[in-house]
Design a protein around this motif. Structure first.
Motif, short mmCIF file in Angstrom:
data_model
loop_
_atom_site.label_atom_id
_atom_site.label_comp_id
_atom_site.label_asym_id
_atom_site.label_seq_id
_atom_site.Cartn_x
_atom_site.Cartn_y
_atom_site.Cartn_z
N GLU A 36 24.14 22.93 -33.89
CA GLU A 36 25.46 22.88 -34.53
C GLU A 36 26.55 22.52 -33.53
OE1 GLU A 36 25.36 26.68 -36.30
OE2 GLU A 36 26.25 25.97 -38.17
N LEU A 37 26.41 23.05 -32.33
CA LEU A 37 27.47 22.83 -31.34
C LEU A 37 27.50 21.39 -30.84
CD1 LEU A 37 27.26 26.19 -29.41
CD2 LEU A 37 28.98 25.47 -31.07
N TYR A 40 29.76 18.83 -32.90
CA TYR A 40 31.16 18.66 -32.48
C TYR A 40 31.30 17.51 -31.47
CZ TYR A 40 32.00 23.17 -34.74
OH TYR A 40 32.10 24.18 -35.65
N GLY B 211 39.20 40.32 -42.57
CA GLY B 211 39.63 41.46 -43.37
C GLY B 211 40.99 42.03 -42.97
N GLY B 249 31.82 36.32 -29.64
CA GLY B 249 30.68 35.73 -30.32
C GLY B 249 30.08 34.57 -29.57
N THR B 251 30.48 31.41 -29.56
CA THR B 251 31.36 30.42 -28.94
C THR B 251 32.64 31.07 -28.42
OG1 THR B 251 32.25 29.86 -31.11
CG2 THR B 251 30.44 28.52 -30.29
N GLY B 252 32.60 32.36 -28.26
CA GLY B 252 33.72 33.08 -27.65
C GLY B 252 33.19 33.91 -26.51
N GLN B 270 26.54 34.72 -35.51
CA GLN B 270 27.31 34.18 -34.37
C GLN B 270 28.26 35.23 -33.80
OE1 GLN B 270 27.20 32.68 -37.39
NE2 GLN B 270 26.45 30.59 -37.14
N ASN B 285 34.75 48.68 -42.89
CA ASN B 285 34.68 47.52 -43.77
C ASN B 285 34.69 48.02 -45.21
OD1 ASN B 285 33.66 45.19 -45.32
ND2 ASN B 285 33.25 44.33 -43.28
N ASP B 287 33.43 46.64 -47.76
CA ASP B 287 32.22 46.27 -48.50
C ASP B 287 31.02 46.98 -47.90
OD1 ASP B 287 30.07 45.07 -49.69
OD2 ASP B 287 30.40 43.09 -48.80
N GLY B 302 35.66 51.51 -46.21
CA GLY B 302 37.04 51.78 -46.60
C GLY B 302 37.95 50.65 -46.19
N LEU B 304 40.66 49.01 -44.01
CA LEU B 304 41.10 49.20 -42.62
C LEU B 304 42.60 49.50 -42.55
CD1 LEU B 304 42.72 46.52 -41.19
CD2 LEU B 304 40.52 45.51 -41.65
C1 LIG Z 1 28.76 26.95 -34.50
C2 LIG Z 1 29.39 28.22 -34.95
C3 LIG Z 1 29.87 29.09 -33.99
C4 LIG Z 1 30.47 30.30 -34.37
N1 LIG Z 1 30.92 31.14 -33.39
C5 LIG Z 1 31.46 32.33 -33.77
C6 LIG Z 1 31.92 33.26 -32.78
O1 LIG Z 1 31.87 33.00 -31.58
N2 LIG Z 1 32.44 34.43 -33.21
C7 LIG Z 1 32.54 34.76 -34.55
O2 LIG Z 1 33.04 35.85 -34.84
N3 LIG Z 1 32.13 33.90 -35.48
C8 LIG Z 1 31.60 32.70 -35.13
N4 LIG Z 1 31.21 31.83 -36.10
C9 LIG Z 1 31.59 32.12 -37.51
C10 LIG Z 1 30.69 33.10 -38.22
O3 LIG Z 1 29.61 32.39 -38.79
C11 LIG Z 1 31.49 33.81 -39.36
O4 LIG Z 1 32.03 32.84 -40.21
C12 LIG Z 1 32.63 34.68 -38.84
O5 LIG Z 1 32.17 35.55 -37.83
C13 LIG Z 1 33.22 35.48 -39.99
O6 LIG Z 1 34.32 36.23 -39.54
P1 LIG Z 1 34.74 37.57 -40.29
O7 LIG Z 1 33.60 38.52 -40.23
O8 LIG Z 1 36.03 38.00 -39.72
O9 LIG Z 1 35.03 37.05 -41.78
P2 LIG Z 1 34.21 37.28 -43.11
O10 LIG Z 1 32.79 36.94 -42.98
O11 LIG Z 1 35.00 36.63 -44.17
O12 LIG Z 1 34.26 38.83 -43.31
C14 LIG Z 1 35.43 39.56 -43.57
C15 LIG Z 1 35.03 41.00 -43.83
O13 LIG Z 1 36.19 41.78 -43.97
C16 LIG Z 1 35.97 42.75 -45.00
N5 LIG Z 1 37.29 43.15 -45.48
C17 LIG Z 1 38.17 42.40 -46.21
N6 LIG Z 1 39.31 43.10 -46.41
C18 LIG Z 1 39.15 44.29 -45.81
C19 LIG Z 1 39.98 45.43 -45.67
N7 LIG Z 1 41.22 45.49 -46.18
N8 LIG Z 1 39.49 46.50 -45.00
C20 LIG Z 1 38.25 46.47 -44.48
N9 LIG Z 1 37.43 45.41 -44.57
C21 LIG Z 1 37.87 44.32 -45.23
C22 LIG Z 1 35.10 42.04 -46.00
O14 LIG Z 1 34.36 42.99 -46.76
C23 LIG Z 1 34.19 41.20 -45.11
O15 LIG Z 1 33.01 41.87 -44.77
C24 LIG Z 1 30.59 30.63 -35.75
C25 LIG Z 1 30.10 29.75 -36.70
C26 LIG Z 1 29.51 28.57 -36.33
C27 LIG Z 1 28.98 27.64 -37.39
#
Ligand SMILES: Cc1cc2nc3c(=O)[nH]c(=O)nc-3n(C[C@H](O)[C@H](O)[C@H](O)COP(=O)(O)OP(=O)(O)OC[C@H]3O[C@@H](n4cnc5c(N)ncnc54)[C@H](O)[C@@H]3O)c2cc1C
Ligand SMILES: Nc1ncnc2c1ncn2[C@@H]1O[C@H](COP(=O)(O)O)[C@@H](O)[C@H]1O
Lengths: 262, 320
Positions: A36-37, A40, B211, B249, B251-252, B270, B285, B287, B302, B304
């Motif tokens: 995937e990387l 880019y 979230g 993650g 890429t971080g 990731q 979280n 969910d 719950g 956040l």
């Molecule tokens: C090549 C590639 C590299 C990547 N590199 C990274 C990386 O380095 N780091 C990384 O993090 N991701 C990376 N990702 C992205 C990764 O796949 C996810 O899309 C990302 O981590 C999702 O972020 P998230 O959990 O914040 O969002 P989401 O998956 O949308 O999750 C949000 C969560 O918040 C919860 N929520 C919503 N509202 C509330 C609330 N009020 N209170 C409590 N909980 C709540 C929801 O239930 C849900 O579980 C990469 C993806 C790719 C394709």
């Protein structure tokens, strides 16, 4: 302008990745794909080509087993002009040093190249070292981990999020460039792109085509050795509580205190 | 005993903590020799600091010829010091620049390179390095079988131990080739200090994801109550809510703190890749099906926005 993009074929990160008994990555049991990387890097190469507007040619280069040709095909479908797949039994189990050697020889054979583009890391090994090794072997400067890429004539400028500062790096072609996933979404192959890819030139090179001795690569020639691989023990199930009228905060505080974090 | 070279990690002469960890590791299999590439004016101060952690020798390289360029000149400096010192190993901080310096040096010295070690111990026939791979799902031990072992080591891989070293200064005037000056730093903007611990070095990390809906105040509040660093998922970074340097993650950044608190983060593979090796993992979280709960030692289902401020208040009260 001649651009070579290095694309790696990797086991799917969302699948159950494993090691073989000789501690090399299992590249057969798990479905593979273009890292995937590296998409880019292909994207940025195509954008440079579109901007340069002249007779710029983008070549996708992959070193890997037979199935790895899929990574090259995907790059061709995205819009690369030519593909090169270096495949040889002897390469299996190569470490960074050997991989960079084979890549360097292939870049040299590909002709005078202005830009060698790479992803920020492969999603399996994740070393982020092949671009620098390749630059060293080719005697070229490197501008790595770009989040923004710009070129004008033979001048290249990138922006990068360094360890302690945000930097602008400049260099003159030829050079090695790597891009991060901050550089902008990679395009999906269009139907037209998929059809067109079937007619694009795709060469397969062996080690002898590159003048590399089989003894210089592979697991036997590696400069490092893996002694042991251990699957991480599964985490023991934790305690999960539902927040009701503030009970969650209290339980969380109690937990943190019990672990002496407060 | 042979020397073990340690490249000092610093910003304009301010030594960063991983340097002391590397010196501590170096003592396990040789005499630590620190290599300082930086402004000459800071050399005396840097020497004082590293000799407290066992540096017997300090190679001082004025960076007049080096600064302004990326990676390649530093690799040439290390090559020249290594040829002089014939070290038993070379330890480099596993930053993005550190890994690339290691990469170039590896080819120059025809020596094996191991990146992102989380531990290094003496073994038969040289240092044995431990790495965490496949998103933290596997632990791997390995060693260098050719040349001088070059190992890049992640922050928090050892507890720095004070040990008096002689700190004998040896000035080195390197020869830098024109070829190494091909990539110039045209502009550089140092990051603003957040006043919080450095993400990769912190013992406690409190992270927020999609979230949070863009409001990081509850995350920052809890981080400050616990004395921790703030981190984020890529979704939060991509939404423009927080700078990319805070991303955890694949890429971080990879973090391995004593405590990781994930808030409003689903737990994608990731993301896990950057935090799975944390000692204690907590998640908030809303969910209960969120995959992050598979990893936790403790989880709260719950919102956040209510749980975190209330917990922050209770923690602050307890601390008095
Ligand atoms: C090549 C590639 C590299 C990547 N590199 C990274 C990386 O380095 N780091 C990384 O993090 N991701 C990376 N990702 C992205 C990764 O796949 C996810 O899309 C990302 O981590 C999702 O972020 P998230 O959990 O914040 O969002 P989401 O998956 O949308 O999750 C949000 C969560 O918040 C919860 N929520 C919503 N509202 C509330 C609330 N009020 N209170 C409590 N909980 C709540 C929801 O239930 C849900 O579980 C990469 C993806 C790719 C394709
Ligand atoms: N076998 C390979 N074939 C083609 N390109 C590769 C290969 N291995 C590494 N690369 C390139 O080098 C980059 C960094 O890889 P790594 O150092 O393994 O993390 C990748 O993103 C690719 O662009």
């Amino acid at each position: 302008m001649n651009i070579v993009v290095c694309v790696k074929y990797v086991p799917d990160a969302t699948a159950d990745r494993q090691f073989e008994s000789d501690n090399t990555v299992d590249r057969v049991g798990v479905d593979g794909l273009l890292s995937e990387l590296d998409e880019y890097a292909v994207e940025q190469a195509l954008q440079l080509k579109e901007k340069a507007g002249d007779d710029t040619e983008v070549t996708a280069l992959c070193v890997g087993p037979e199935k790895a040709v899929d990574a090259v095909r995907k790059a061709l479908q995205m819009g690369a002009d030519k593909g090169i797949h270096v495949s040889d039994e002897a390469i299996a189990g190569s470490d960074y040093a050997a991989t960079s050697l084979v890549l360097a020889k292939a870049v040299e054979k590909a002709g005078p190249v202005d830009l060698v583009m790479c992803g920020m890391a492969s999603t399996d090994a994740a070393g982020s070292v092949v671009p620098a090794m390749l630059a060293e072997r080719l005697g070229l400067p490197q501008v790595t981990l770009a989040s923004v890429v710009e070129s004008q004539g033979d001048q290249v400028r990138i922006k990068r999020d360094g360890d302690t500062a945000t930097e602008v790096i400049g260099g003159t072609m030829p050079l090695v460039l790597s891009v991060t996933d901050q550089s902008g979404e990679a395009r999906y192959p269009s139907f037209k792109g998929i059809m067109a890819a079937k007619k694009k030139p795709l060469e397969t090179w062996s080690l002898s085509d590159l003048g590399v001795d089989a003894g210089e690569v592979g697991i036997g020639a590696a400069w490092t050795a893996v002694e042991e691989t251990t699957a991480r023990p599964p985490r023991t199930a934790g305690e999960i509580v539902k927040d009701e009228d503030g009970s969650g905060a209290t339980a969380l505080t109690e937990f943190l205190a019990s672990k002496k974090f407060i | 005993m042979s020397e073990v070279l340690v490249l000092i990690d610093h910003v304009d002469g301010a030594v960063r903590k991983p340097t002391y960890e590397l010196l501590t590791i170096a003592k396990r299999f040789g005499e630590p020799s620190a290599v300082y590439i930086g402004p000459a004016g800071q050399a005396a101060d840097v020497t004082e600091k590293v000799k407290k952690y066992g540096a017997e020798k300090v190679y001082v390289v004025d960076d007049a010829q080096v600064k302004g360029y990326l990676v390649a000149p530093k690799a040439e400096v290390l090559q020249q010091v290594a040829e002089k010192a014939s070290p038993a190993a070379i330890l480099i901080p596993s930053t993005s620049e550190g890994k690339e310096i290691g990469a170039r040096l590896s080819i120059k010295l025809k020596s094996g390179l191991i990146t992102d070690a989380v531990d290094v111990q003496p073994g038969d026939g040289g240092p044995v390095a431990t790495q965490s791979v496949f998103a933290g799902n596997f632990t791997l031990t390995g060693k260098v079988t050719q040349g001088t072992p070059i190992i890049t080591v992640k922050p928090n891989s050892a507890a720095p131990e004070e040990a008096a070293g002689a700190g004998t200064v040896e000035e080195v005037t390197p020869t830098i080739s024109d070829a190494a000056k091909g990539a110039q730093i045209v502009a550089s903007q140092p990051r603003k200090a957040s006043g919080r611990p450095e993400l990769t070095e912190a013992a406690i990390v409190v992270a927020g994801g999609r979230g949070t809906g863009g409001d990081f105040t509850p995350i920052e509040g809890l981080a400050d109550a616990l004395g921790g660093a703030v981190g984020a998922s890529r979704a939060a970074v991509d939404s423009g809510w927080i700078a990319h340097t805070f991303q955890i993650g694949q890429t971080g950044k990879t973090v391995s703190p004593q405590l990781y608190v994930a808030n409003g983060i689903s737990g994608a593979i990731q993301h896990r890749a950057g935090m799975q090796t944390s000692k204690t993992i907590v998640a908030v979280n809303k969910d209960e099906e969120a995959p992050i709960f598979e990893l936790v030692d403790f989880g709260v289902v719950g919102d956040l926005n209510t749980v975190l401020p209330a917990a922050t208040e209770e923690i602050t009260k307890r601390k008095g």
